[in-house]
Scaffold this active site. Structure first.
Site, PDB file in Angstrom:
ATOM      1  N   ALA A  66      -5.487  -2.282 158.437  1.00 46.85           N
ATOM      2  CA  ALA A  66      -4.772  -3.096 159.405  1.00 46.85           C
ATOM      3  C   ALA A  66      -5.600  -3.126 160.679  1.00 46.85           C
ATOM      4  CB  ALA A  66      -3.399  -2.499 159.660  1.00 46.85           C
ATOM      5  N   GLY A 111      -4.679  -0.257 155.207  1.00 48.38           N
ATOM      6  CA  GLY A 111      -4.080  -1.495 154.699  1.00 48.38           C
ATOM      7  C   GLY A 111      -4.950  -2.187 153.650  1.00 48.38           C
ATOM      8  N   GLU A 114      -4.133  -0.470 150.478  1.00 46.06           N
ATOM      9  CA  GLU A 114      -2.765  -0.885 150.132  1.00 46.06           C
ATOM     10  C   GLU A 114      -2.783  -2.286 149.503  1.00 46.06           C
ATOM     11  OE1 GLU A 114      -1.540   0.144 154.182  1.00 46.06           O
ATOM     12  OE2 GLU A 114       0.045   1.382 153.311  1.00 46.06           O
ATOM     13  N   GLU A 134      -5.128   6.659 157.946  1.00 46.67           N
ATOM     14  CA  GLU A 134      -4.207   6.457 159.078  1.00 46.67           C
ATOM     15  C   GLU A 134      -3.984   7.724 159.885  1.00 46.67           C
ATOM     16  OE1 GLU A 134      -3.766   5.304 156.006  1.00 46.67           O
ATOM     17  OE2 GLU A 134      -3.042   3.234 156.075  1.00 46.67           O
TER      18      GLU A 134
HETATM   19  N1  CAA Z   1      -9.278  -2.810 162.797  1.00 45.55           N
HETATM   20  C1  CAA Z   1      -9.932  -3.454 163.777  1.00 45.55           C
HETATM   21  N2  CAA Z   1     -11.260  -3.509 163.878  1.00 45.55           N
HETATM   22  C2  CAA Z   1     -11.966  -2.843 162.941  1.00 45.55           C
HETATM   23  C3  CAA Z   1     -11.362  -2.143 161.891  1.00 45.55           C
HETATM   24  C4  CAA Z   1      -9.941  -2.136 161.836  1.00 45.55           C
HETATM   25  N3  CAA Z   1      -9.267  -1.511 160.858  1.00 45.55           N
HETATM   26  N4  CAA Z   1     -12.330  -1.578 161.125  1.00 45.55           N
HETATM   27  C5  CAA Z   1     -13.497  -1.935 161.684  1.00 45.55           C
HETATM   28  N5  CAA Z   1     -13.293  -2.704 162.792  1.00 45.55           N
HETATM   29  C6  CAA Z   1     -14.283  -3.292 163.672  1.00 45.55           C
HETATM   30  C7  CAA Z   1     -14.971  -2.226 164.519  1.00 45.55           C
HETATM   31  O1  CAA Z   1     -14.185  -1.916 165.649  1.00 45.55           O
HETATM   32  C8  CAA Z   1     -16.269  -2.900 164.877  1.00 45.55           C
HETATM   33  O2  CAA Z   1     -16.053  -3.788 165.934  1.00 45.55           O
HETATM   34  P1  CAA Z   1     -17.149  -3.910 167.160  1.00 45.55           P
HETATM   35  O3  CAA Z   1     -18.364  -4.470 166.489  1.00 45.55           O
HETATM   36  O4  CAA Z   1     -16.502  -4.844 168.113  1.00 45.55           O
HETATM   37  O5  CAA Z   1     -17.354  -2.519 167.657  1.00 45.55           O
HETATM   38  C9  CAA Z   1     -16.581  -3.733 163.625  1.00 45.55           C
HETATM   39  O6  CAA Z   1     -15.330  -3.866 162.915  1.00 45.55           O
HETATM   40  C10 CAA Z   1     -17.576  -3.056 162.701  1.00 45.55           C
HETATM   41  O7  CAA Z   1     -17.101  -1.752 162.419  1.00 45.55           O
HETATM   42  P2  CAA Z   1     -17.941  -0.410 162.730  1.00 45.55           P
HETATM   43  O8  CAA Z   1     -18.965  -0.648 163.788  1.00 45.55           O
HETATM   44  O9  CAA Z   1     -16.967   0.696 162.950  1.00 45.55           O
HETATM   45  O10 CAA Z   1     -18.686  -0.242 161.325  1.00 45.55           O
HETATM   46  P3  CAA Z   1     -19.245   1.130 160.697  1.00 45.55           P
HETATM   47  O11 CAA Z   1     -20.088   0.714 159.539  1.00 45.55           O
HETATM   48  O12 CAA Z   1     -19.860   1.994 161.750  1.00 45.55           O
HETATM   49  O13 CAA Z   1     -17.935   1.904 160.155  1.00 45.55           O
HETATM   50  C11 CAA Z   1     -15.797   2.065 159.039  1.00 45.55           C
HETATM   51  C12 CAA Z   1     -17.158   1.349 159.113  1.00 45.55           C
HETATM   52  C13 CAA Z   1     -16.025   3.518 158.604  1.00 45.55           C
HETATM   53  C14 CAA Z   1     -14.956   1.331 157.990  1.00 45.55           C
HETATM   54  C15 CAA Z   1     -15.125   2.044 160.414  1.00 45.55           C
HETATM   55  O14 CAA Z   1     -15.149   0.695 160.929  1.00 45.55           O
HETATM   56  C16 CAA Z   1     -13.691   2.497 160.420  1.00 45.55           C
HETATM   57  O15 CAA Z   1     -13.418   3.689 160.343  1.00 45.55           O
HETATM   58  N6  CAA Z   1     -12.729   1.529 160.492  1.00 45.55           N
HETATM   59  C17 CAA Z   1     -11.305   1.844 160.585  1.00 45.55           C
HETATM   60  C18 CAA Z   1     -10.744   2.230 159.222  1.00 45.55           C
HETATM   61  C19 CAA Z   1      -9.286   2.629 159.359  1.00 45.55           C
HETATM   62  O16 CAA Z   1      -8.929   3.565 160.058  1.00 45.55           O
HETATM   63  N7  CAA Z   1      -8.408   1.880 158.657  1.00 45.55           N
HETATM   64  C20 CAA Z   1      -6.980   2.139 158.662  1.00 45.55           C
HETATM   65  C21 CAA Z   1      -6.295   1.300 159.702  1.00 45.55           C
HETATM   66  S1  CAA Z   1      -4.610   1.774 159.927  1.00 45.55           S
HETATM   67  C22 CAA Z   1      -3.762   0.954 158.711  1.00 45.55           C
HETATM   68  O17 CAA Z   1      -4.302   0.276 157.888  1.00 45.55           O
HETATM   69  C23 CAA Z   1      -2.268   1.135 158.804  1.00 45.55           C
HETATM   70  C24 CAA Z   1      -1.482   0.609 157.665  1.00 45.55           C
HETATM   71  O18 CAA Z   1      -1.347   1.223 156.627  1.00 45.55           O
HETATM   72  C25 CAA Z   1      -0.739  -0.621 157.820  1.00 45.55           C
END
Ligand code: CAA
Length: 260
Positions: A66, A111, A114, A134
């Site tokens: 998400a 998400g 999911e 999460e």
């Molecule tokens: N939401 C918003 N933006 C996101 C994102 C997310 N889930 N995942 C990645 N991005 C964005 C980053 O912020 C980044 O943006 P900028 O270029 O503006 O900085 C861009 O996408 C590229 O990502 P990274 O630079 O972080 O890429 P990376 O290769 O270094 O890392 C990753 C990849 C390990 C997947 C890392 O992006 C990450 O940890 N992302 C979040 C994953 C996460 O926590 N997902 C769960 C979300 S909560 C959820 O989903 C709740 C639910 O059940 C409903």
């Protein structure tokens, strides 16, 4: 008008939906959830679509979760609506009357996992990483992850993935039964194309009966599930495709199914 966050491609009965926000690793904001919901509703209603393939744009991610920036701004009431929107989409996918295949081409986190778990079959590239991270955000899964991971992989794996939040690789995901197959990343498209073509040539009403029996019947006590299976089985004897399939076997020829 802003471009849609979901792109649509049709080829020989296979509709491919691609979550297309690669600059955000295809993260699911409300607009993307709503676009996916509309596209799955359209695919369900279109008889020319026999199979749906779901994937993510770009080389890195299926869906990285998400949208964290959007969630950061939500209050509890808006978060409830966000969770319900996501859950409604996942349930729509799970209850699709035709097979849905997830082509997991990279990160499937939160998400994103999911979303993949709501699909009927999951094919992962060998460089995919999957998890429910999460907890690292002070959050819990909100689009059905606690329930589907539990049902797919059991309580021990569900608790490990959700409590620790550490992503697993594709080989471990296959060990846990989270994905059906793992293929080299360069071969993912070909593998998914072959699988989708096979499903597109199968008898659509029988596919639907199987999906209903497993998805709905599987959520019932076994007596009800078995009754439901019998009802689906018997109903297929009213279809032309069942006559064609059994006749083709007896006549030693390839069946031609016509969705009747
Ligand atoms: N939401 C918003 N933006 C996101 C994102 C997310 N889930 N995942 C990645 N991005 C964005 C980053 O912020 C980044 O943006 P900028 O270029 O503006 O900085 C861009 O996408 C590229 O990502 P990274 O630079 O972080 O890429 P990376 O290769 O270094 O890392 C990753 C990849 C390990 C997947 C890392 O992006 C990450 O940890 N992302 C979040 C994953 C996460 O926590 N997902 C769960 C979300 S909560 C959820 O989903 C709740 C639910 O059940 C409903």
């Amino acid at each position: 008008m802003a471009p849609s966050p979901v792109t649509v491609r049709d080829a020989e009965g296979v509709r491919t939906l691609t979550v297309d926000r690669p600059e955000r690793l295809n993260a699911l904001d409300r607009q993307t959830l709503e676009a996916l919901d509309a596209e799955f509703a359209a695919a369900a209603a279109d008889a020319s679509v026999r199979v749906v393939v779901l994937t993510g744009a770009g080389p890195k991610a299926f869906v990285a979760g998400a949208d964290i920036a959007e969630m950061n701004q939500l209050d509890a009431i808006a978060a409830r609506e966000f969770s319900l929107l996501g859950q409604r989409l996942m349930r729509r996918i799970e209850r699709m009357p035709k097979p849905v295949v997830a082509a997991i081409n990279g990160y499937a986190l939160g998400g994103g996992l999911e979303l993949a778990m709501a699909c009927h079959l999951r094919i992962a590239a060998d460089n995919a990483r999957m998890g429910q991270p999460e907890i690292n955000l002070g959050l819990a899964p909100g689009f059905g992850g606690t329930q589907r991971l539990l049902r797919l992989c059991g309580r021990a794996a569900a608790l490990e993935l959700c409590l620790l939040g550490t992503p697993i690789d594709a080989a471990r995901a296959q060990e846990l039964g989270l994905v059906n197959r793992v293929v080299p990343a360069a071969g993912l498209q070909a593998e998914v194309d072959a699988l989708a073509a096979r499903l597109a040539a199968a008898a659509p009403l029988a596919l639907r009966a199987i999906l209903d029996a497993v998805v709905v019947g599987g959520e019932c006590p076994i007596e009800e599930g078995l009754q439901f299976e019998t009802a689906q089985f018997a109903l297929l004897f009213a279809t032309e495709d069942m006559r064609e399939g059994t006749s083709a076997f007896l006549e030693k020829r390839t069946p031609q199914f016509r969705n009747r």
